[in-house]
Design a protein around this motif. Structure first.
Motif, PDB file in Angstrom:
ATOM      1  N   CYS A 220      32.992  52.788  35.570  1.00 43.02           N
ATOM      2  CA  CYS A 220      33.229  51.868  34.786  1.00 43.02           C
ATOM      3  C   CYS A 220      35.213  51.749  34.917  1.00 43.02           C
ATOM      4  CB  CYS A 220      33.262  52.352  33.310  1.00 43.02           C
ATOM      5  SG  CYS A 220      34.171  51.568  31.846  1.00 43.02           S
ATOM      6  N   TYR A 221      36.140  50.755  34.898  1.00 43.36           N
ATOM      7  CA  TYR A 221      37.734  50.325  34.922  1.00 43.36           C
ATOM      8  C   TYR A 221      38.458  51.319  33.641  1.00 43.36           C
ATOM      9  CZ  TYR A 221      42.303  49.398  36.333  1.00 43.36           C
ATOM     10  OH  TYR A 221      43.828  49.623  36.382  1.00 43.36           O
ATOM     11  N   THR A 223      40.810  50.527  31.475  1.00 43.59           N
ATOM     12  CA  THR A 223      41.381  49.075  30.740  1.00 43.59           C
ATOM     13  C   THR A 223      39.945  48.962  29.994  1.00 43.59           C
ATOM     14  OG1 THR A 223      40.885  47.851  32.107  1.00 43.59           O
ATOM     15  CG2 THR A 223      42.722  48.396  31.908  1.00 43.59           C
ATOM     16  N   ASP A 224      38.500  48.486  30.370  1.00 41.10           N
ATOM     17  CA  ASP A 224      37.311  48.818  29.994  1.00 41.10           C
ATOM     18  C   ASP A 224      36.777  49.116  29.282  1.00 41.10           C
ATOM     19  OD1 ASP A 224      36.556  45.535  30.707  1.00 41.10           O
ATOM     20  OD2 ASP A 224      35.779  46.472  32.500  1.00 41.10           O
ATOM     21  N   THR A 245      29.600  50.162  33.483  1.00 40.23           N
ATOM     22  CA  THR A 245      29.225  49.621  33.315  1.00 40.23           C
ATOM     23  C   THR A 245      27.881  50.053  34.230  1.00 40.23           C
ATOM     24  OG1 THR A 245      28.854  49.628  36.088  1.00 40.23           O
ATOM     25  CG2 THR A 245      31.004  48.969  34.767  1.00 40.23           C
ATOM     26  N   PRO A 296      32.025  45.957  29.336  1.00 35.72           N
ATOM     27  CA  PRO A 296      32.995  45.986  30.503  1.00 35.72           C
ATOM     28  C   PRO A 296      33.000  44.847  31.741  1.00 35.72           C
ATOM     29  CG  PRO A 296      31.892  48.655  30.061  1.00 35.72           C
ATOM     30  CD  PRO A 296      31.124  47.403  29.400  1.00 35.72           C
ATOM     31  N   ILE A 298      35.416  44.530  34.299  1.00 35.70           N
ATOM     32  CA  ILE A 298      36.141  44.532  35.441  1.00 35.70           C
ATOM     33  C   ILE A 298      35.169  45.099  36.594  1.00 35.70           C
ATOM     34  CG2 ILE A 298      38.145  45.441  36.336  1.00 35.70           C
ATOM     35  CD1 ILE A 298      39.098  45.153  33.213  1.00 35.70           C
ATOM     36  N   SER A 299      35.297  44.199  37.625  1.00 37.58           N
ATOM     37  CA  SER A 299      34.637  44.407  39.096  1.00 37.58           C
ATOM     38  C   SER A 299      34.395  45.954  39.718  1.00 37.58           C
ATOM     39  CB  SER A 299      34.605  43.026  39.243  1.00 37.58           C
ATOM     40  OG  SER A 299      35.001  43.107  40.572  1.00 37.58           O
ATOM     41  N   ASP A 302      37.493  45.113  41.955  1.00 33.09           N
ATOM     42  CA  ASP A 302      39.368  44.367  40.901  1.00 33.09           C
ATOM     43  C   ASP A 302      40.427  45.367  40.675  1.00 33.09           C
ATOM     44  OD1 ASP A 302      39.218  41.564  41.671  1.00 33.09           O
ATOM     45  OD2 ASP A 302      37.842  41.644  39.350  1.00 33.09           O
ATOM     46  N   GLY A 303      38.864  46.441  40.251  1.00 35.94           N
ATOM     47  CA  GLY A 303      39.420  48.087  39.719  1.00 35.94           C
ATOM     48  C   GLY A 303      39.993  49.078  40.075  1.00 35.94           C
TER      49      GLY A 303
END
Ligand code: NAD
Length: 331
Positions: A220-221, A223-224, A245, A296, A298-299, A302-303
């Motif tokens: 899990c990124y 910011t999420d 995630t 969450p 953000i993939s 991407d993270g």
């Protein structure tokens, strides 16, 4: 203006949470044993306190409306699998004192940062494990002292609500990653460690993986994660909730994703002995979606870009400093 305390504000998630809360207009006190290592302090007030001490915890919680309790003696598998007594001792003291200080200071809401490590070891014995639902926590059988302590502190929150009327939230994080986190020194977690190893590798070199790399996790990124923490604090859901995630991948796949992000050519994975934790773990987000109408998003692709970029910069900077010191000695 709402006044909040973030404990562990000198650490990875705590620092990001302070920034998030400041952007939303909160007055924030950060507390930790250390200042944030890689960034400026964003908090309105930052105090160096040791929450294993009751008197320090009482100082930390004075005059705040809400507490986000993130302080913990923690690290990746290397640290967690070999410091059971220290972790249980330190984290139990931190959490006992922090929640009692919150109660004595009349705090209105308290959020506790729990972990996916509370789930029973026997439900995580295979790489293609079923995603873990909140109710799977019992009968309890966490793998390490770290998870046992988290479970006890979740119960502590429930009991403080029942007995003292303190509204609490317990959030079970699943492998959080992103910039400004520990990436070396023995406490780093898998995504940061892999980013560092890839950043240090020469073209055609190897990247060490602990075990066969077929162990699975979801990531899990950050910011999420802080958005989820905030949403859960605002919700009226008092029972423990997963925050992660539900895309499960192997550590080998994670390493190849990092290599792809780095654009380095010809790297190979080298599997070595090392602690691996449970064989497989994933988050079941059904309850999270039901409670928040959010999860969450953000993939990993991407993270990992900002995460790798930031860690590669640190590695380059360190190499530059070491070269300077080398020049100094050879001069
Ligand atoms: P972190 O180690 O970066 O931050 C924890 C902070 O707590 C550190 O800055 C540390 O100095 C501070 N701390 C330790 N002992 C203290 C004490 N006695 N008094 C005051 N401060 C003290 O870790 P993080 O990744 O930011 O984790 C934050 C919380 O989330 C922790 O409770 C952790 O157990 C939990 N968690 C994190 C993850 C993850 O993937 N990062 C996963 C599950 C749970």
């Amino acid at each position: 203006m709402q006044r909040v305390l973030v404990t562990g504000a000198g650490g990875f998630i705590g620092h990001h949470l302070v920034t998030f809360l400041k952007e939303r207009g909160y007055w924030v006190r950060g507390v930790d044993l250390k200042y944030p290592e890689f960034t400026e302090v964003d908090a309105d007030e930052f105090e160096l306190l040791d929450l294993r001490r009751r008197d320090d915890a009482l100082v930390a919680a004075r005059g705040v409306d809400e507490v986000y309790a993130l302080a913990a003696d923690m690290g990746g598998m290397g640290f967690i699998s070999s410091n059971h007594a220290t972790i249980l001792h330190n984290n139990a003291l931190i959490n006992l004192h922090t929640i009692e200080a919150a109660r004595l200071n009349g705090v209105e809401r308290y959020l506790y940062s729990s972990s996916a490590c509370i789930y029973p070891e026997h439900l995580q014995a295979n790489a293609d494990v079923a995603p873990l639902r909140e109710e799977d926590a019992y009968p309890a059988n966490p793998q390490d002292a770290y998870g046992w302590e988290k479970l006890i502190s979740e119960r502590l929150c429930e009991y403080y609500t029942e007995e003292h009327g303190l509204p609490t939230r317990s959030v079970r994080f699943h492998n959080v990653y992103g910039p400004y986190g520990t990436y070396d020194g023995g406490r780093e977690k898998a995504p940061a460690a892999l980013c560092r190893k890839v950043a240090e590798a020469e073209t055609g070199g190897t990247v060490e993986i602990w075990g066969d790399g077929e162990q699975t996790r979801s990531f899990c990124y950050v910011t999420d994660c802080v958005e989820g923490i905030y949403r859960i604090m605002q919700s009226d859901h008092a029972e423990p909730l997963n925050l992660g995630t539900d895309r499960m991948i192997t550590i080998n796949e994670l390493a190849w994703l990092v290599i792809e992000v780095s654009s380095k050519q010809g790297l190979r994975l080298e599997h070595v002995e090392g602690p691996q934790g449970v064989r497989g773990r994933n988050s079941d987000n059904s309850k999270l979606r039901e409670v928040l109408g959010w999860e969450p998003g953000i993939s990993l692709e991407d993270g990992l870009v900002p995460t790798y970029r930031w860690i590669a910069e640190q590695v380059e900077r360190r190499a530059g400093r070491e070269a300077e010191v080398g020049l100094l000695y050879s001069a």
